[in-house]
Design a protein around this motif. Structure first.
Motif, PDB file in Angstrom:
ATOM      1  N   ASP A  85      -1.919  29.763 -44.657  1.00 15.01           N
ATOM      2  CA  ASP A  85      -1.187  28.887 -45.580  1.00 15.01           C
ATOM      3  C   ASP A  85       0.170  29.480 -45.967  1.00 15.01           C
ATOM      4  OD1 ASP A  85      -0.847  26.531 -47.023  1.00 15.01           O
ATOM      5  OD2 ASP A  85      -1.707  27.381 -48.857  1.00 15.01           O
ATOM      6  N   ALA A  86       0.875  29.996 -44.951  1.00 11.73           N
ATOM      7  CA  ALA A  86       2.230  30.489 -45.193  1.00 11.73           C
ATOM      8  C   ALA A  86       3.165  29.310 -45.445  1.00 11.73           C
ATOM      9  CB  ALA A  86       2.713  31.291 -43.985  1.00 11.73           C
ATOM     10  N   GLY A  87       4.252  29.585 -46.153  1.00  9.06           N
ATOM     11  CA  GLY A  87       5.284  28.567 -46.310  1.00  9.06           C
ATOM     12  C   GLY A  87       4.991  27.488 -47.319  1.00  9.06           C
ATOM     13  N   LYS A  88       4.678  27.879 -48.542  1.00  8.53           N
ATOM     14  CA  LYS A  88       4.437  26.875 -49.594  1.00  8.53           C
ATOM     15  C   LYS A  88       5.761  26.287 -50.092  1.00  8.53           C
ATOM     16  CE  LYS A  88       1.855  29.806 -51.976  1.00  8.53           C
ATOM     17  NZ  LYS A  88       1.448  30.841 -50.986  1.00  8.53           N
ATOM     18  N   ARG A  89       6.751  27.141 -50.335  1.00 13.68           N
ATOM     19  CA  ARG A  89       8.068  26.682 -50.788  1.00 13.68           C
ATOM     20  C   ARG A  89       9.123  26.761 -49.695  1.00 13.68           C
ATOM     21  NH1 ARG A  89       9.820  30.417 -55.370  1.00 13.68           N
ATOM     22  NH2 ARG A  89      11.716  29.173 -55.147  1.00 13.68           N
ATOM     23  N   PHE A  90       8.940  27.726 -48.804  1.00 14.97           N
ATOM     24  CA  PHE A  90       9.886  27.968 -47.720  1.00 14.97           C
ATOM     25  C   PHE A  90       9.170  27.748 -46.395  1.00 14.97           C
ATOM     26  CE2 PHE A  90      11.184  30.570 -51.357  1.00 14.97           C
ATOM     27  CZ  PHE A  90      12.523  30.233 -51.475  1.00 14.97           C
ATOM     28  N   PRO A  91       9.901  27.710 -45.283  1.00 17.30           N
ATOM     29  CA  PRO A  91       9.242  27.520 -43.989  1.00 17.30           C
ATOM     30  C   PRO A  91       8.232  28.628 -43.706  1.00 17.30           C
ATOM     31  CG  PRO A  91      11.611  27.190 -43.796  1.00 17.30           C
ATOM     32  CD  PRO A  91      11.369  27.751 -45.159  1.00 17.30           C
ATOM     33  N   PRO A  92       7.163  28.319 -42.956  1.00 17.22           N
ATOM     34  CA  PRO A  92       6.151  29.336 -42.671  1.00 17.22           C
ATOM     35  C   PRO A  92       6.562  30.326 -41.600  1.00 17.22           C
ATOM     36  CG  PRO A  92       5.566  27.270 -41.627  1.00 17.22           C
ATOM     37  CD  PRO A  92       6.786  26.999 -42.455  1.00 17.22           C
ATOM     38  N   LEU A  93       7.527  29.943 -40.753  1.00 17.29           N
ATOM     39  CA  LEU A  93       7.938  30.803 -39.650  1.00 17.29           C
ATOM     40  C   LEU A  93       9.446  30.826 -39.492  1.00 17.29           C
ATOM     41  CD1 LEU A  93       5.136  29.261 -37.843  1.00 17.29           C
ATOM     42  CD2 LEU A  93       5.575  31.601 -37.076  1.00 17.29           C
ATOM     43  N   GLY A  94       9.938  31.989 -39.073  1.00 13.07           N
ATOM     44  CA  GLY A  94      11.343  32.136 -38.720  1.00 13.07           C
ATOM     45  C   GLY A  94      11.426  32.957 -37.447  1.00 13.07           C
ATOM     46  N   ILE A  95      11.269  32.292 -36.316  1.00 12.38           N
ATOM     47  CA  ILE A  95      11.238  32.983 -35.028  1.00 12.38           C
ATOM     48  C   ILE A  95      12.655  33.423 -34.653  1.00 12.38           C
ATOM     49  CG2 ILE A  95      10.607  32.804 -32.589  1.00 12.38           C
ATOM     50  CD1 ILE A  95       8.607  30.602 -33.442  1.00 12.38           C
TER      51      ILE A  95
END
Length: 332
Positions: A205-215
């Protein structure tokens, strides 16, 4: 390796260096660099940091009170809605007063977001609780593989424990701190791991307020390391092949936009005090980060002087780089 502690009494400014202090790239985000040591030896490190570095000669640590005084001066210049991103050409969690720094930044007008870049190896329940209590908004976690053997190889140290790091990631996601998984994609190295990391970001459940990923796209750098077998992509290939394919498979938007996703906007930069090609006299104050470099000061800015054979006194230099108020000079 030499360790330099930077205090107000040291006379070393906190603007001008890539290694420590404050970096302003002309947006509402300020990079805050309290130290520059690292505990890993990643074979793709863009700055050749870590215990086995062949180019790094010095580590730096900035006194908390001195760093905060600089933030209090610079942040209001940027206008409302400033994000202070605590990062390092190393591992920021090595800075012993990190929770204090986070708490003080959160109370600084006009700072609204405080984020942290980390490799996660030093995160535990005690540190996560302290950082959450201090008001940390987001952790950008450098996590590049799920497979234990490959993860250890990409960390460059035998003691790297991917299960511990993933456990810390889940603990961050369960706290009041937002989690963003930030892998570096190295074609030919961790292709099969990116879909696994996307699944992991969803699962915890990453990314509640911000994106969960930054590849992130792997790039070669002059003083960085390049792992054997990596295939460097163009930006077109990165976005239109790799990112597009992962977006289609995952249903997630993986093309991040600074404005939309992080509330980062263009803002006036701190005025430059030197022009490229200008000649100046600098006072040598400390050893540089790489061998053959010294740090000089002039006009309340740090200048990295490459190829300098003096350890003190004045040196006449020509300024060869000024971008983002990061100054490089060569002796003349």
């Amino acid at each position: 390796m030499t360790h330099v502690r930077i205090t107000e009494d040291s006379g070393i400014p906190l603007v001008g260096s890539l290694y420590f202090g404050i970096i302003d790239r002309g947006t509402s985000l300020l990079q805050v660099r309290p130290s520059c040591g690292c505990n890993l030896n990643c074979p793709f490190c863009s700055v050749d940091a870590g215990p086995c570095s062949t180019t790094r000669a010095t580590t730096y640590e900035v006194e908390l009170e001195y760093l905060l005084s600089a933030i209090e001066e610079i942040a209001p210049f940027k206008g409302p809605g400033v994000e202070c991103h605590i990062d390092s050409p190393g591992e920021p969690l090595l800075y012993s007063r990190l929770p204090e720094l986070v708490k003080a930044l959160k109370s600084t007008d006009p700072v609204t977001v405080v984020s942290l870049q980390t490799n996660g190896t030093l995160l535990d329940d005690i540190k996560i609780t302290a950082l959450a209590k201090a008001g940390l908004d987001r952790v950008n976690l450098s996590l590049h593989a799920v497979d234990p053997m490959l993860a250890r190889e990409l960390a460059g140290v035998d003691e790297y424990d991917i299960n511990k790091v993933m456990g810390a990631a889940m603990a961050v996601a369960k706290s009041s701190i937002d989690l963003l998984i930030a892998p570096v994609y190295m074609p030919g190295i961790n292709d099969a791991e990116i879909p696994k990391l996307i699944d992991f970001a969803k699962a915890c459940d990453a990314g509640k307020r911000f994106p969960p990923l930054g590849i992130q796209k792997f790039e070669r750098y002059k003083y960085g390391r390049t792992p054997k077998g990596v295939k460097v992509q163009s930006w077109w290939q990165f976005f239109n092949r790799s990112i597009k394919e992962w977006e289609k498979a995952s249903g997630l938007c993986l093309r991040l936009d600074p404005n939309r996703d992080f509330g980062t906007f263009r803002r006036p930069s701190l005025p430059q005090v030197f022009k490229k090609g200008e000649k100046a006299t600098v006072e040598i104050m400390a050893p540089g980060w790489i061998h053959g470099e010294m740090l000089g000061i002039a006009r309340n800015r740090v200048i990295s002087v490459y190829g300098c054979d003096k350890s003190s006194g004045q040196v006449r230099v020509r300024i060869v780089a000024t971008k983002n108020n990061i100054y490089i000079g060569v002796p003349i």
